[in-house]
Design a protein around this motif. Sequence first.
Motif, PDB file in Angstrom:
ATOM      1  N   LYS A   1       0.829  -1.211   0.000  1.00 47.70           N
ATOM      2  CA  LYS A   1       0.000   0.000   0.000  1.00 47.70           C
ATOM      3  C   LYS A   1       0.862   1.260   0.000  1.00 47.70           C
ATOM      4  O   LYS A   1       0.608   2.201  -0.751  1.00 47.70           O
ATOM      5  CB  LYS A   1      -0.941   0.012   1.198  1.00 47.70           C
ATOM      6  CG  LYS A   1      -1.840   1.234   1.221  1.00 47.70           C
ATOM      7  CD  LYS A   1      -2.862   1.157   2.313  1.00 47.70           C
ATOM      8  CE  LYS A   1      -3.813   2.316   2.396  1.00 47.70           C
ATOM      9  NZ  LYS A   1      -3.799   3.320   1.415  1.00 47.70           N
TER      10      LYS A   1
ATOM     11  N   ARG B   1       2.397   1.551  -3.497  1.00 45.66           N
ATOM     12  CA  ARG B   1       1.428   1.971  -4.524  1.00 45.66           C
ATOM     13  C   ARG B   1       1.014   3.426  -4.352  1.00 45.66           C
ATOM     14  O   ARG B   1       0.918   4.166  -5.319  1.00 45.66           O
ATOM     15  CB  ARG B   1       0.188   1.088  -4.476  1.00 45.66           C
ATOM     16  CG  ARG B   1       0.320  -0.156  -5.292  1.00 45.66           C
ATOM     17  CD  ARG B   1      -1.039  -0.851  -5.423  1.00 45.66           C
ATOM     18  NE  ARG B   1      -0.858  -2.234  -5.023  1.00 45.66           N
ATOM     19  CZ  ARG B   1      -1.389  -2.795  -3.942  1.00 45.66           C
ATOM     20  NH1 ARG B   1      -2.183  -2.127  -3.164  1.00 45.66           N
ATOM     21  NH2 ARG B   1      -1.154  -4.049  -3.674  1.00 45.66           N
ATOM     22  N   ASP B   2       0.752   3.827  -3.102  1.00 48.87           N
ATOM     23  CA  ASP B   2       0.286   5.188  -2.831  1.00 48.87           C
ATOM     24  C   ASP B   2       1.418   6.210  -2.853  1.00 48.87           C
ATOM     25  O   ASP B   2       1.162   7.414  -2.921  1.00 48.87           O
ATOM     26  CB  ASP B   2      -0.406   5.257  -1.460  1.00 48.87           C
ATOM     27  CG  ASP B   2      -1.697   4.475  -1.428  1.00 48.87           C
ATOM     28  OD1 ASP B   2      -2.178   4.039  -2.495  1.00 48.87           O
ATOM     29  OD2 ASP B   2      -2.221   4.281  -0.310  1.00 48.87           O
TER      30      ASP B   2
ATOM     31  N   GLN C   1      -3.799   8.383  -9.419  1.00 45.20           N
ATOM     32  CA  GLN C   1      -4.700   7.399  -8.811  1.00 45.20           C
ATOM     33  C   GLN C   1      -6.162   7.718  -9.142  1.00 45.20           C
ATOM     34  O   GLN C   1      -6.947   6.816  -9.367  1.00 45.20           O
ATOM     35  CB  GLN C   1      -4.528   7.385  -7.290  1.00 45.20           C
ATOM     36  CG  GLN C   1      -3.237   6.754  -6.857  1.00 45.20           C
ATOM     37  CD  GLN C   1      -3.077   6.843  -5.348  1.00 45.20           C
ATOM     38  OE1 GLN C   1      -3.887   7.448  -4.663  1.00 45.20           O
ATOM     39  NE2 GLN C   1      -2.026   6.241  -4.849  1.00 45.20           N
TER      40      GLN C   1
END
Length: 101
Positions: A25, A28-29, A98
């Motif tokens: 996470k 990805r973020d 995103q």
Amino acid sequence: MNLIDGIGLVAACCTTFAFLPQALKVWRDRSARDISLATYLLLVMGIALWLWYGLLIQSLPVILANACSLLLAGSVLVMKWRFDRMPALHHIKANCTQAGR
């Protein structure tokens, strides 16, 4: 390998790979803003000490679990340090990317 070591290895896999979703996470973020630096510093120090302990007592389950945990928790700590120092523009760009998924 005996039954006790087998139980230790299964338990080690469960607790070790619990760090994987957090690491993915953060990656990805490109943000670790909500991760506590103090918590991860203490966690990584504790895992390193458990690894050292496992090496001293020559316990394969303790060694493997803590080597993997150190890699995963350590990567979150490194990403926290790196991503927290990124300019605000990079955060905006990541958020826009995103939102476009």
